[in-house]
Design an enzyme around this catalytic site. Structure first.
Site, mmCIF file in Angstrom:
data_model
loop_
_atom_site.group_PDB
_atom_site.id
_atom_site.type_symbol
_atom_site.label_atom_id
_atom_site.label_comp_id
_atom_site.label_asym_id
_atom_site.label_seq_id
_atom_site.Cartn_x
_atom_site.Cartn_y
_atom_site.Cartn_z
ATOM 1 N N ASP A 6 0.845 -1.191 0.000
ATOM 2 C CA ASP A 6 0.000 0.000 0.000
ATOM 3 C C ASP A 6 0.884 1.246 0.000
ATOM 4 O O ASP A 6 2.062 1.190 0.364
ATOM 5 C CB ASP A 6 -0.887 -0.032 1.251
ATOM 6 C CG ASP A 6 -1.797 1.175 1.366
ATOM 7 O OD1 ASP A 6 -2.348 1.620 0.329
ATOM 8 O OD2 ASP A 6 -1.969 1.677 2.492
ATOM 9 N N ASP A 8 -0.394 4.900 1.112
ATOM 10 C CA ASP A 8 -0.687 5.855 2.185
ATOM 11 C C ASP A 8 -0.429 5.252 3.557
ATOM 12 O O ASP A 8 -0.993 4.223 3.914
ATOM 13 C CB ASP A 8 -2.139 6.333 2.080
ATOM 14 C CG ASP A 8 -2.411 7.029 0.754
ATOM 15 O OD1 ASP A 8 -1.494 7.681 0.226
ATOM 16 O OD2 ASP A 8 -3.540 6.908 0.236
ATOM 17 N N ASP A 133 -1.825 -0.630 5.933
ATOM 18 C CA ASP A 133 -2.115 -0.068 7.256
ATOM 19 C C ASP A 133 -3.591 -0.181 7.611
ATOM 20 O O ASP A 133 -3.991 0.225 8.698
ATOM 21 C CB ASP A 133 -1.680 1.399 7.318
ATOM 22 C CG ASP A 133 -2.470 2.261 6.352
ATOM 23 O OD1 ASP A 133 -2.511 1.923 5.145
ATOM 24 O OD2 ASP A 133 -3.066 3.261 6.785
#
Length: 173
Positions: A6, A8, A133
Protein backbone atom coordinates in the site's frame (compact mmCIF):
# COMPACT_ATOMS: atom_id res chain seq x y z
CA UNK A 1 6.97 -14.18 -4.11
CA UNK A 2 4.34 -11.63 -5.21
CA UNK A 3 4.14 -8.76 -2.72
CA UNK A 4 1.58 -5.94 -2.77
CA UNK A 5 2.45 -2.76 -0.87
CA UNK A 6 0.00 0.00 0.00
CA UNK A 7 1.07 3.64 -0.36
CA UNK A 8 -0.69 5.86 2.18
CA UNK A 9 0.86 5.50 5.64
CA UNK A 10 2.98 2.57 4.44
CA UNK A 11 5.45 4.19 2.03
CA UNK A 12 3.95 7.73 1.92
CA UNK A 13 3.46 9.73 5.11
CA UNK A 14 -0.13 10.95 4.75
CA UNK A 15 -0.62 11.03 8.53
CA UNK A 16 2.27 13.45 8.94
CA UNK A 17 1.02 15.59 6.06
CA UNK A 18 -2.40 15.90 7.71
CA UNK A 19 -0.72 17.07 10.92
CA UNK A 20 1.46 19.56 9.01
CA UNK A 21 -1.51 21.02 7.12
CA UNK A 22 -3.61 21.20 10.28
CA UNK A 23 -0.86 23.06 12.16
CA UNK A 24 -0.37 25.50 9.27
CA UNK A 25 -4.08 26.17 8.87
CA UNK A 26 -4.92 26.63 12.55
CA UNK A 27 -1.54 27.79 13.91
CA UNK A 28 -1.42 24.74 16.19
CA UNK A 29 1.37 22.48 17.42
CA UNK A 30 -0.15 19.02 17.07
CA UNK A 31 2.47 16.26 16.84
CA UNK A 32 2.55 12.48 16.80
CA UNK A 33 3.56 12.55 20.46
CA UNK A 34 0.16 14.16 21.26
CA UNK A 35 -1.76 11.33 19.59
CA UNK A 36 -2.58 8.06 21.34
CA UNK A 37 -4.65 6.49 18.56
CA UNK A 38 -7.13 7.21 15.79
CA UNK A 39 -7.18 9.33 12.69
CA UNK A 40 -5.75 12.85 12.81
CA UNK A 41 -9.26 14.35 12.54
CA UNK A 42 -10.26 12.39 15.66
CA UNK A 43 -7.52 14.13 17.64
CA UNK A 44 -8.48 17.76 17.03
CA UNK A 45 -11.38 19.94 18.16
CA UNK A 46 -14.66 19.06 16.46
CA UNK A 47 -14.83 22.44 14.72
CA UNK A 48 -11.58 21.60 12.82
CA UNK A 49 -12.39 18.01 11.84
CA UNK A 50 -14.01 18.76 8.47
CA UNK A 51 -10.95 20.72 7.38
CA UNK A 52 -8.73 17.69 7.91
CA UNK A 53 -11.18 15.44 6.07
CA UNK A 54 -10.85 17.76 3.04
CA UNK A 55 -7.03 17.69 2.93
CA UNK A 56 -6.96 14.73 0.52
CA UNK A 57 -9.08 16.75 -1.93
CA UNK A 58 -6.47 19.52 -2.01
CA UNK A 59 -4.33 19.78 -5.15
CA UNK A 60 -0.82 18.60 -4.35
CA UNK A 61 -1.70 16.66 -1.20
CA UNK A 62 -0.61 13.25 -2.52
CA UNK A 63 2.20 14.68 -4.66
CA UNK A 64 3.92 16.40 -1.71
CA UNK A 65 4.12 13.56 0.80
CA UNK A 66 7.35 12.46 2.44
CA UNK A 67 8.42 8.83 2.02
CA UNK A 68 8.22 6.66 5.13
CA UNK A 69 11.65 6.10 6.67
CA UNK A 70 13.66 3.30 4.99
CA UNK A 71 10.85 2.44 2.54
CA UNK A 72 12.80 3.41 -0.60
CA UNK A 73 15.91 1.39 0.16
CA UNK A 74 14.09 -1.69 1.43
CA UNK A 75 11.53 -1.76 -1.38
CA UNK A 76 14.36 -1.47 -3.87
CA UNK A 77 16.01 -4.54 -2.31
CA UNK A 78 12.71 -6.42 -2.15
CA UNK A 79 11.97 -5.65 -5.80
CA UNK A 80 15.30 -7.23 -6.80
CA UNK A 81 14.32 -10.50 -5.11
CA UNK A 82 10.54 -10.58 -5.47
CA UNK A 83 7.72 -9.34 -7.66
CA UNK A 84 6.69 -6.13 -5.87
CA UNK A 85 3.56 -4.19 -6.77
CA UNK A 86 2.31 -0.93 -5.33
CA UNK A 87 -1.42 -1.32 -4.69
CA UNK A 88 -3.13 1.86 -3.61
CA UNK A 89 -6.72 3.04 -3.45
CA UNK A 90 -6.59 5.99 -5.83
CA UNK A 91 -10.12 6.36 -7.06
CA UNK A 92 -11.68 7.97 -3.97
CA UNK A 93 -9.95 11.33 -4.48
CA UNK A 94 -10.00 12.68 -8.06
CA UNK A 95 -6.50 14.19 -8.04
CA UNK A 96 -4.78 11.26 -6.33
CA UNK A 97 -4.42 9.02 -9.38
CA UNK A 98 -2.04 11.36 -11.21
CA UNK A 99 -0.35 12.67 -8.06
CA UNK A 100 0.37 9.17 -6.74
CA UNK A 101 1.81 8.11 -10.08
CA UNK A 102 4.05 11.21 -10.21
CA UNK A 103 5.11 10.64 -6.58
CA UNK A 104 6.08 7.05 -7.37
CA UNK A 105 8.07 8.25 -10.41
CA UNK A 106 10.04 10.55 -8.11
CA UNK A 107 10.69 8.30 -5.13
CA UNK A 108 10.27 4.74 -6.44
CA UNK A 109 11.28 4.86 -10.13
CA UNK A 110 12.46 1.24 -9.89
CA UNK A 111 8.81 0.21 -9.49
CA UNK A 112 7.66 0.93 -13.03
CA UNK A 113 4.12 1.62 -14.19
CA UNK A 114 3.58 -2.08 -14.95
CA UNK A 115 3.89 -2.79 -11.19
CA UNK A 116 1.47 -0.11 -10.00
CA UNK A 117 -2.13 -0.92 -9.24
CA UNK A 118 -4.11 2.23 -8.47
CA UNK A 119 -7.59 0.96 -7.75
CA UNK A 120 -10.72 1.17 -5.64
CA UNK A 121 -10.87 -2.13 -3.76
CA UNK A 122 -7.93 -4.40 -3.00
CA UNK A 123 -9.91 -7.60 -2.43
CA UNK A 124 -9.24 -8.69 -6.03
CA UNK A 125 -5.47 -8.83 -5.52
CA UNK A 126 -3.96 -12.31 -5.74
CA UNK A 127 -0.47 -12.90 -4.42
CA UNK A 128 1.61 -14.04 -1.48
CA UNK A 129 1.68 -10.96 0.77
CA UNK A 130 -0.12 -7.66 1.29
CA UNK A 131 1.48 -4.93 3.41
CA UNK A 132 -1.14 -2.35 4.37
CA UNK A 133 -2.11 -0.07 7.26
CA UNK A 134 -5.84 -0.84 6.97
CA UNK A 135 -7.23 -4.08 8.39
CA UNK A 136 -10.23 -3.84 6.08
CA UNK A 137 -7.87 -4.40 3.13
CA UNK A 138 -5.95 -7.17 4.88
CA UNK A 139 -9.09 -8.99 6.06
CA UNK A 140 -10.14 -9.93 2.52
CA UNK A 141 -6.68 -10.76 1.16
CA UNK A 142 -6.20 -14.48 0.49
CA UNK A 143 -2.44 -14.56 1.19
CA UNK A 144 -0.25 -13.54 4.12
CA UNK A 145 -0.63 -10.06 5.57
CA UNK A 146 1.41 -7.49 7.47
CA UNK A 147 -0.30 -4.59 9.23
CA UNK A 148 2.01 -1.58 8.95
CA UNK A 149 1.74 0.45 12.14
CA UNK A 150 0.15 3.88 11.97
CA UNK A 151 -1.44 5.81 14.85
CA UNK A 152 -4.89 5.12 13.42
CA UNK A 153 -4.45 1.32 13.72
CA UNK A 154 -2.50 1.09 16.98
CA UNK A 155 -5.39 -0.60 18.82
CA UNK A 156 -5.93 -3.29 16.14
CA UNK A 157 -4.53 -6.78 16.65
CA UNK A 158 -6.14 -8.93 13.97
CA UNK A 159 -3.02 -9.21 11.77
CA UNK A 160 0.71 -9.64 12.21
CA UNK A 161 2.13 -6.16 12.74
CA UNK A 162 5.31 -4.45 11.56
CA UNK A 163 6.37 -1.12 13.04
CA UNK A 164 8.97 -0.13 10.45
CA UNK A 165 10.50 -0.97 7.12
CA UNK A 166 13.51 -2.40 8.99
CA UNK A 167 11.13 -4.99 10.47
CA UNK A 168 9.81 -5.76 6.98
CA UNK A 169 13.39 -6.27 5.82
CA UNK A 170 14.12 -8.60 8.73
CA UNK A 171 11.13 -10.74 7.72
CA UNK A 172 11.56 -10.75 3.95
CA UNK A 173 15.18 -10.13 2.99
Amino acid sequence: MTIFVDMDDVIADTYGKHIEMYNDEFNEFLSLSNIQSGEVWQNVPEMHQDSIKRHALTDGFFRNLEPIKDSIEILKELSQKHEVYIASAAMQFPNSLREKSDWLDQYFPFITWQYRILCGHKYMLRGNLLIDDRSLNLDKFKGDTLLFTSPHNILENSHERVDSWKEVADKLL
